[in-house]
Design a protein around this motif. Structure first.
Motif, mmCIF file in Angstrom:
data_model
loop_
_atom_site.group_PDB
_atom_site.id
_atom_site.type_symbol
_atom_site.label_atom_id
_atom_site.label_comp_id
_atom_site.label_asym_id
_atom_site.label_seq_id
_atom_site.Cartn_x
_atom_site.Cartn_y
_atom_site.Cartn_z
ATOM 1 N N MET A 66 8.276 2.492 28.643
ATOM 2 C CA MET A 66 8.862 3.272 27.564
ATOM 3 C C MET A 66 7.782 4.161 26.950
ATOM 4 S SD MET A 66 11.094 0.123 26.010
ATOM 5 C CE MET A 66 12.248 1.089 25.030
ATOM 6 N N ALA A 67 7.995 5.472 27.020
ATOM 7 C CA ALA A 67 6.973 6.439 26.618
ATOM 8 C C ALA A 67 7.029 6.673 25.111
ATOM 9 C CB ALA A 67 7.169 7.755 27.360
ATOM 10 N N VAL A 68 6.018 6.205 24.404
ATOM 11 C CA VAL A 68 5.941 6.340 22.947
ATOM 12 C C VAL A 68 5.360 7.706 22.593
ATOM 13 C CG1 VAL A 68 4.884 5.437 20.840
ATOM 14 C CG2 VAL A 68 5.713 3.859 22.612
ATOM 15 N N LEU A 69 6.050 8.413 21.707
ATOM 16 C CA LEU A 69 5.527 9.670 21.169
ATOM 17 C C LEU A 69 4.666 9.423 19.948
ATOM 18 C CD1 LEU A 69 8.694 11.959 21.458
ATOM 19 C CD2 LEU A 69 6.755 11.791 23.035
ATOM 20 N N GLN A 70 5.159 8.580 19.024
ATOM 21 C CA GLN A 70 4.355 8.225 17.859
ATOM 22 C C GLN A 70 4.887 6.953 17.228
ATOM 23 O OE1 GLN A 70 4.898 10.661 14.204
ATOM 24 N NE2 GLN A 70 6.100 12.033 15.493
ATOM 25 N N LEU A 71 4.001 6.282 16.505
ATOM 26 C CA LEU A 71 4.313 5.059 15.766
ATOM 27 C C LEU A 71 3.524 5.130 14.473
ATOM 28 C CD1 LEU A 71 5.352 2.080 15.515
ATOM 29 C CD2 LEU A 71 3.289 1.403 16.781
ATOM 30 N N HIS A 72 4.217 4.957 13.325
ATOM 31 C CA HIS A 72 3.492 5.100 12.058
ATOM 32 C C HIS A 72 4.178 4.329 10.937
ATOM 33 C CE1 HIS A 72 6.451 7.958 10.371
ATOM 34 N NE2 HIS A 72 6.529 8.447 11.587
ATOM 35 N N PRO A 73 3.427 4.009 9.869
ATOM 36 C CA PRO A 73 4.048 3.433 8.675
ATOM 37 C C PRO A 73 4.988 4.455 8.047
ATOM 38 C CG PRO A 73 1.652 3.212 8.625
ATOM 39 C CD PRO A 73 1.977 4.157 9.721
ATOM 40 N N GLU A 74 6.057 3.954 7.423
ATOM 41 C CA GLU A 74 7.029 4.831 6.771
ATOM 42 C C GLU A 74 6.960 4.664 5.263
ATOM 43 O OE1 GLU A 74 9.494 6.840 6.257
ATOM 44 O OE2 GLU A 74 9.667 7.904 8.155
ATOM 45 N N TYR A 75 8.036 5.036 4.564
ATOM 46 C CA TYR A 75 8.001 5.158 3.102
ATOM 47 C C TYR A 75 8.135 3.807 2.394
ATOM 48 C CZ TYR A 75 8.861 7.256 -1.472
ATOM 49 O OH TYR A 75 8.764 7.621 -2.787
ATOM 50 N N THR A 76 9.139 3.033 2.780
ATOM 51 C CA THR A 76 9.462 1.775 2.093
ATOM 52 C C THR A 76 8.431 0.701 2.428
ATOM 53 O OG1 THR A 76 11.823 2.236 1.956
ATOM 54 C CG2 THR A 76 11.202 -0.068 2.053
ATOM 55 N N ASP A 98 -3.414 -3.757 8.071
ATOM 56 C CA ASP A 98 -2.903 -5.108 7.829
ATOM 57 C C ASP A 98 -2.138 -5.663 9.021
ATOM 58 O OD1 ASP A 98 -3.973 -4.869 5.320
ATOM 59 O OD2 ASP A 98 -2.058 -4.592 4.287
ATOM 60 N N LEU A 99 -1.434 -4.802 9.743
ATOM 61 C CA LEU A 99 -0.598 -5.263 10.855
ATOM 62 C C LEU A 99 -1.033 -4.630 12.176
ATOM 63 C CD1 LEU A 99 2.975 -5.335 9.261
ATOM 64 C CD2 LEU A 99 1.430 -7.233 9.689
ATOM 65 N N SER A 100 -2.322 -4.387 12.321
ATOM 66 C CA SER A 100 -2.784 -3.693 13.522
ATOM 67 C C SER A 100 -2.562 -4.521 14.780
ATOM 68 C CB SER A 100 -4.258 -3.320 13.379
ATOM 69 O OG SER A 100 -5.067 -4.470 13.202
ATOM 70 N N ASP A 101 -2.694 -5.849 14.712
ATOM 71 C CA ASP A 101 -2.457 -6.675 15.902
ATOM 72 C C ASP A 101 -0.992 -6.626 16.319
ATOM 73 O OD1 ASP A 101 -5.113 -7.357 15.912
ATOM 74 O OD2 ASP A 101 -4.825 -9.366 15.090
ATOM 75 N N GLY A 134 0.813 -1.201 0.000
ATOM 76 C CA GLY A 134 0.000 0.000 0.000
ATOM 77 C C GLY A 134 0.847 1.251 0.000
ATOM 78 N N PRO A 135 0.217 2.407 0.036
ATOM 79 C CA PRO A 135 0.938 3.673 -0.094
ATOM 80 C C PRO A 135 1.891 3.923 1.076
ATOM 81 C CG PRO A 135 -1.439 3.959 -0.394
ATOM 82 C CD PRO A 135 -1.238 2.586 0.140
ATOM 83 N N ALA A 136 2.930 4.701 0.806
ATOM 84 C CA ALA A 136 3.814 5.167 1.872
ATOM 85 C C ALA A 136 2.989 5.921 2.910
ATOM 86 C CB ALA A 136 4.901 6.069 1.289
ATOM 87 N N TYR A 137 3.269 5.648 4.182
ATOM 88 C CA TYR A 137 2.547 6.277 5.299
ATOM 89 C C TYR A 137 1.047 5.937 5.272
ATOM 90 C CZ TYR A 137 6.829 9.055 5.039
ATOM 91 O OH TYR A 137 8.142 9.439 4.941
ATOM 92 N N GLY A 138 0.677 4.894 4.531
ATOM 93 C CA GLY A 138 -0.731 4.635 4.272
ATOM 94 C C GLY A 138 -1.429 3.839 5.357
ATOM 95 N N LEU A 139 -2.746 3.989 5.382
ATOM 96 C CA LEU A 139 -3.576 3.282 6.345
ATOM 97 C C LEU A 139 -3.547 1.774 6.116
ATOM 98 C CD1 LEU A 139 -5.658 3.497 8.671
ATOM 99 C CD2 LEU A 139 -7.446 3.746 6.921
ATOM 100 N N HIS A 140 -3.310 1.343 4.856
ATOM 101 C CA HIS A 140 -3.273 -0.093 4.558
ATOM 102 C C HIS A 140 -2.367 -0.826 5.546
ATOM 103 C CE1 HIS A 140 -4.692 1.501 0.754
ATOM 104 N NE2 HIS A 140 -4.769 0.308 0.194
ATOM 105 N N ARG A 141 -1.182 -0.309 5.731
ATOM 106 C CA ARG A 141 -0.186 -1.009 6.547
ATOM 107 C C ARG A 141 -0.609 -1.077 8.003
ATOM 108 N NH1 ARG A 141 5.469 1.662 4.374
ATOM 109 N NH2 ARG A 141 4.905 1.690 2.157
ATOM 110 N N LEU A 142 -1.235 -0.028 8.472
ATOM 111 C CA LEU A 142 -1.702 -0.015 9.848
ATOM 112 C C LEU A 142 -2.815 -1.035 10.054
ATOM 113 C CD1 LEU A 142 -1.337 1.427 12.569
ATOM 114 C CD2 LEU A 142 -3.118 3.016 11.869
#
Length: 478
Positions: free
Chosen positions: A216-226, A199-202, A189-197
Motif C-alpha cells: 500500500m503506497a503511502v503519500l503522507q501520514l501526519h498528526p491532525e487537529y483533534t 510520543d507515538l513514533s514506534d 500537544g498542538p494540532a499537527y504538532g511534533l509532540h504527537r509524532l
C-alpha cells in the motif's frame, strides 16, 4: 477538450447503464477454484492459517466471516453463507427491515475477490479479501454495495472516463479501556504538532511498515487537529480499488494499534465539541491519459466534461450526505469553520467549501489536479460513497450541467443565506435522499430502500440523545 457524440450533434446524452454482472456458472466456479488453490498454497507456505472475508454494511460497519486457508478454494467457488438481513443492521446491531430486504429468511454467499487477497502484516497468520455477495443460485445480490461501486465505475468507462479516487483516512487513538469510558489520549500537544509524532513514533513506524508490507503506497501520514488524531493518505486508485484499500487500511491501523495497547475510533464525533473524523474523497477524471481537470478552456483549466461532472456532484450533495455523512453523529462534525465543508459551494483551495478544487503545484504534472469533497466522514460505507458520487457526477455530465459561481473565501462570513448550507441533520439529509431520482436509479430499489430503512432506524434509535450521549454511543462502533 474531449466531446461526446451527443455534444457534437447538440442532443442530450442518453444515460448509459453498465451491463449486469454475469452469474456464477460452473465454468466460472471452476476457474475461481483453480486460482484459489494456488493462492491457498502460497498463503500456507507463508504461515497463514485463516482468511478474513469482509463486506461493509449500510450502517458503515465492516462485517466479516472467516475460513481456514484450506477452505479458500471452496469459498472462492461456492462462497460462505451470510444472511441478507445484514443489509438492515443498525450501528448498535439492532435490526430493522425494508420492502425488499429484511427478516430472518434467506441466505447469501460471500465470494472473495482473489485479486485483492492480501496477507496481513499486522495480524500474523491471517489474510484478507473483500467479498462480493451473491444469491444462492449464483445471481448477483442487488443489495451488494461493493458491486454498486463496480457498476458505477463501469458506467464511467462506457463514457470513456477512468476515475481515480482516494479517501483520506482520519482516526483517533486512545488508551485501551472500557467501552463506556471517555477516551484517554496517549499523546497531547498542538494540532499537527511534533509532540504527537514523537510520543507515538514506534506506533506510527510500525504502521508504515505494515502498510508497506501489504503493498500500500503511502503519500503522507501526519498528526491532525483533534487530540490523539492522525491522518493517512494513500495513492489514488480506480473506484473499486480505492474503496477496498480504505477497508484494508482501516483494518491495518486498528491492528497495529492493538499491538501498542491503543484503541482506534473512526467515529464522526469522538467527542461532541471536537473536530471529528472526516473521510474526504479525492477524485480526478481521465480520458486517454489526459486529466480532464487540466488543460481545458473552463475555469482553472477544467474541461467541459470535468465541470459538468463536478456540477452534478454539487447538485446532489444534500442527498449524497445520507450516504457520505450517514450517522446522526455525523452532524456534530459537519459544522462551519471546522474545515468540514458544511456549505454547498465550491472554491479553489477553499477548505470551507464542500467541493474544493485542487489544481496542484504548477509543473508537478497532470496527476496532481483533483477535486476534494470535504463533507463526508468515516461512518460512510466507502463503496456506497464512491459509487454514489460517480453516479451523481455522471448524471451531471449527461445533463451538461455548469458549476455555479465560485465562493472564494469563508462562506460563513457572508450574509446568511447567500451561500446554501448543506443539511444540518441526518433527518434533513434523508429528506433530500428521498427526492433524489439520480440515487434511486443508480442504487436500484433494493439497495436504495435498505439504506433508507437503516437511516430511519438510526434516527429513531438516537432520538432525544444529547450531543454527548450521541458521541458516546457511536465512539467505538466505527
Amino acid at each position: 477538450m474531449s466531446t461526446t457524440t451527443a455534444e457534437q450533434d447538440g442532443s442530450p446524452a442518453a444515460p448509459l447503464q453498465a451491463p449486469p454482472d454475469p452469474p456464477l456458472d460452473a465454468e466460472l466456479r471452476a476457474e475461481r477454484a483453480a486460482r484459489a488453490r494456488v493462492a491457498a498454497a502460497r498463503l500456507a507456505a507463508e504461515s497463514v492459517e485463516g482468511v478474513i472475508l469482509s463486506w461493509v454494511d449500510n450502517a458503515g460497519l465492516t462485517r466479516v466471516k472467516t475460513v481456514p486457508v484450506r477452505r479458500l478454494e471452496h469459498a472462492a467457488a461456492w462462497g460462505v453463507g451470510a444472511a441478507p438481513c445484514f443489509d438492515v443492521f443498525l450501528v448498535d446491531d439492532s435490526i430493522t427491515t425494508s420492502r425488499h430486504i429484511g427478516g430472518p429468511a434467506g441466505d447469501l454467499r460471500l465470494i472473495p475477490d482473489l485479486d485483492r487477497l492480501t496477507r496481513l502484516a499486522a495480524q500474523p497468520g491471517w489474510a484478507w479479501a473483500p467479498a462480493d455477495r451473491y444469491a444462492q443460485d449464483g445471481s448477483a445480490h442487488p443489495g451488494c454495495q461493493r458491486r454498486f461501486a463496480r457498476r458505477s465505475a463501469a458506467a464511467a468507462a462506457l463514457r470513456g472516463i477512468e476515475p481515480l479516487t482516494g479517501i483520506e483516512i482520519e482516526w483517533v487513538v486512545a488508551l485501551a479501556g472500557a467501552p463506556g469510558e471517555p477516551p484517554v489520549h496517549p499523546t497531547h500537544g498542538p494540532a499537527y504538532g511534533l509532540h504527537r509524532l514523537v510520543d507515538l513514533s514506534d506506533y506510527l513506524r510500525d504502521l508504515l511498515h505494515a502498510l508497506d508490507e501489504q503493498g500500500m503506497a503511502v503519500l503522507q501520514l501526519h498528526p491532525e487537529y483533534t487530540p490523539g488524531q492522525f491522518e493517512l493518505s494513500l495513492d489514488p486508485e480506480g473506484p473499486l480499488g480505492a474503496a477496498d484499500t480504505t477497508v484494508l487500511a482501516r483494518q491495518t491501523i486498528r491492528a497495529v494499534g492493538v499491538r501498542h495497547g491503543l484503541r482506534t475510533s473512526y467515529a464522526p464525533a469522538v467527542e461532541p465539541d471536537a473536530v471529528g473524523n472526516g473521510a474526504h474523497l479525492h477524485l480526478s477524471l481521465w480520458r486517454d491519459g489526459q486529466n480532464l481537470g487540466q488543460g481545458g478552456p473552463g475555469r482553472y483549466g477544467l474541461t467541459g466534461e470535468a465541470e459538468s461532472f463536478l456540477a452534478g456532484v454539487l447538485a446532489e450533495l444534500p442527498a449524497l450526505l445520507a450516504l457520505g455523512a450517514p450517522s446522526p453523529a455525523s452532524y456534530l462534525r459537519l459544522v462551519p469553520r471546522r474545515w468540514a465543508g458544511a456549505y454547498r459551494c465550491w472554491g479553489l483551495e477553499n477548505r470551507e467549501a464542500a467541493l474544493r478544487l485542487i489544481p496542484g503545484p504548477p509543473g508537478e504534472g497532470p496527476a496532481s489536479a483533483n477535486a476534494e469533497l470535504k463533507c463526508f466522514d468515516a461512518a460512510a460505507n466507502p463503496y456506497l460513497l464512491i459509487g454514489a458520487v460517480l453516479a451523481a457526477g455522471l448524471a451531471g455530465l449527461d445533463a451538461r450541467r455548469a458549476l455555479p459561481a465560485e465562493v472564494p473565501g469563508d462562506p460563513a462570513a457572508l450574509p446568511e443565506g447567500e451561500v446554501p448550507r448543506l443539511p444540518a441533520s441526518l433527518a434533513a439529509a434523508v429528506a433530500e435522499y428521498q427526492t433524489s431520482g439520480v440515487l434511486r436509479e443508480a442504487l436500484g430499489d433494493p439497495l436504495y430502500e435498505a439504506v433508507l430503512a437503516v437511516r430511519r432506524g438510526e434516527l429513531a434509535l438516537f432520538a432525544g440523545h444529547s450531543p454527548a450521549e450521541l458521541a458516546a454511543a457511536t465512539r467505538w462502533r466505527y
